[in-house]
Design an enzyme around this catalytic site. Structure first.
Site, mmCIF file in Angstrom:
data_model
loop_
_atom_site.group_PDB
_atom_site.id
_atom_site.type_symbol
_atom_site.label_atom_id
_atom_site.label_comp_id
_atom_site.label_asym_id
_atom_site.label_seq_id
_atom_site.Cartn_x
_atom_site.Cartn_y
_atom_site.Cartn_z
ATOM 1 N N ASN A 1 33.728 35.241 46.064
ATOM 2 C CA ASN A 1 34.105 36.184 47.125
ATOM 3 C C ASN A 1 33.999 37.597 46.574
ATOM 4 O OD1 ASN A 1 36.675 34.971 45.661
ATOM 5 N ND2 ASN A 1 37.154 37.096 46.158
ATOM 6 N N HIS B 1 46.882 26.946 34.272
ATOM 7 C CA HIS B 1 46.866 28.395 34.486
ATOM 8 C C HIS B 1 48.249 28.983 34.209
ATOM 9 C CE1 HIS B 1 43.643 26.798 37.050
ATOM 10 N NE2 HIS B 1 43.037 27.947 36.861
ATOM 11 N N SER C 1 37.462 26.094 38.798
ATOM 12 C CA SER C 1 37.671 25.662 40.186
ATOM 13 C C SER C 1 36.366 25.312 40.871
ATOM 14 C CB SER C 1 38.336 26.779 40.998
ATOM 15 O OG SER C 1 39.648 26.958 40.570
HETATM 16 N N1 HPA Z 1 40.800 37.071 42.516
HETATM 17 C C1 HPA Z 1 41.329 36.305 41.534
HETATM 18 N N2 HPA Z 1 40.886 35.080 41.255
HETATM 19 C C2 HPA Z 1 39.842 34.616 41.959
HETATM 20 C C3 HPA Z 1 39.239 35.367 42.970
HETATM 21 C C4 HPA Z 1 39.738 36.658 43.258
HETATM 22 O O1 HPA Z 1 39.265 37.383 44.150
HETATM 23 N N3 HPA Z 1 38.234 34.591 43.481
HETATM 24 C C5 HPA Z 1 38.230 33.423 42.776
HETATM 25 N N4 HPA Z 1 39.208 33.441 41.844
#
Ligand code: HPA
Length: 260
Positions: free
Chosen positions: A223, A75, A22
């Site tokens: 994140n 996915h 992504s």
């Molecule tokens: N959880 C799952 N998939 C993800 C996350 C997450 O916090 N951040 C980016 N892909």
């Protein structure tokens, strides 16, 4: 199976296949292309429904190294099929790729890996209860020890250091998605030994090992995982952080592949 590829790139034999996660699709622009083929033209390739995933196979060179770049992945959460990438991964092995380099966006379970950090994947945890080899008979009892090739992992960390990019290493845990994890699930994942969480990669690693390829993986933390950062979670943040860090990720990928 691979005729649709070989007829567009006669005699081309990639050594490394890369999966761009992504927001990390930019790396495809670093490839001197021999052929670019939409997944839609390739039997067995996924129909990607995630907008940030282009769904193109780019064949070409990065420095001296012939590569096959999978720009976008399917996915498990899209259609509930854990083997959605089986056709694409097996095609890479059949084309002659020795190594699968996986990239992804992930949530961080470690306070010392804030958004924007890189983590080389040393191992994964698949407690989803599904496996992309369900229904496969031949060779299905795949050894997963050293699934993320220890030599290539060392090489990736060395390349990042040479490029002056801080790169951690750790364990990636696969959650099915598409909903993000709950804070309780993330606390449990931490106890299990996970450092990063995401919705991809583990099934492709299993498929690649089954197909006889080595695997190396790089996660970009977009994140803090649920409950660790205090904010809400969303795909937009994943994309925004990935876009921002994409230059750094591309530099490491390019250096790794050029020296492969
Ligand atoms: N959880 C799952 N998939 C993800 C996350 C997450 O916090 N951040 C980016 N892909």
């Amino acid at each position: 199976m691979i005729d649709a590829i070989t007829e567009r790139a006669t005699g081309f034999k990639p050594k490394v296949a890369l999966v761009l996660g992504s927001g990390l699709g930019d790396f495809a622009a670093d490839v001197k292309p021999v052929a670019t083929i939409p997944y839609a033209a390739l039997p067995g390739f996924p129909k990607t429904s995630v907008e940030s995933h282009a769904g193109k196979l780019v064949l070409g060179h990065v420095g001296p190294t012939p590569v096959a770049v999978l720009q976008g992945r399917g996915h498990y959460y899209e259609n509930g099929k854990a083997d959605v990438m089986a056709g694409a991964i097996r095609a890479m092995a059949e084309l002659g790729c020795e190594t699968l380099f996986q990239t992804n966006a992930a949530g961080s379970l470690r306070m010392d890996m804030p958004p924007g950090s890189l983590m080389a994947i040393s191992d994964h945890i698949n407690f989803t209860g599904v496996n992309p080899l369900f229904g496969t008979v031949r060779g299905r009892f795949v050894d997963m020890i050293g699934a993320y090739d220890p030599e290539l992992l060392k090489k990736l960390l060395a390349v990042a250091k040479d490029e002056d990019v801080l790169c951690h290493q750790g364990v990636y845990i696969w959650f099915s998605g598409p909903s993000f994890e709950t804070p309780a699930e993330i606390r449990a994942a931490r106890v299990l030994g996970a450092d990063a969480v995401g919705m991809s990669t583990a099934p492709e690693t299993i498929l690649a090992r089954h197909a006889g390829m080595k695997v190396v993986g790089l996660s970009l933390m977009t994140n803090y995982a649920a409950g660790l950062g205090g904010d809400t979670l969303g795909h937009e943040q994943t994309l925004a952080v990935a876009r921002e860090a994409s230059g750094k990720v591309c530099r490491v990928l390019r250096a790794f592949v050029e020296r492969y």
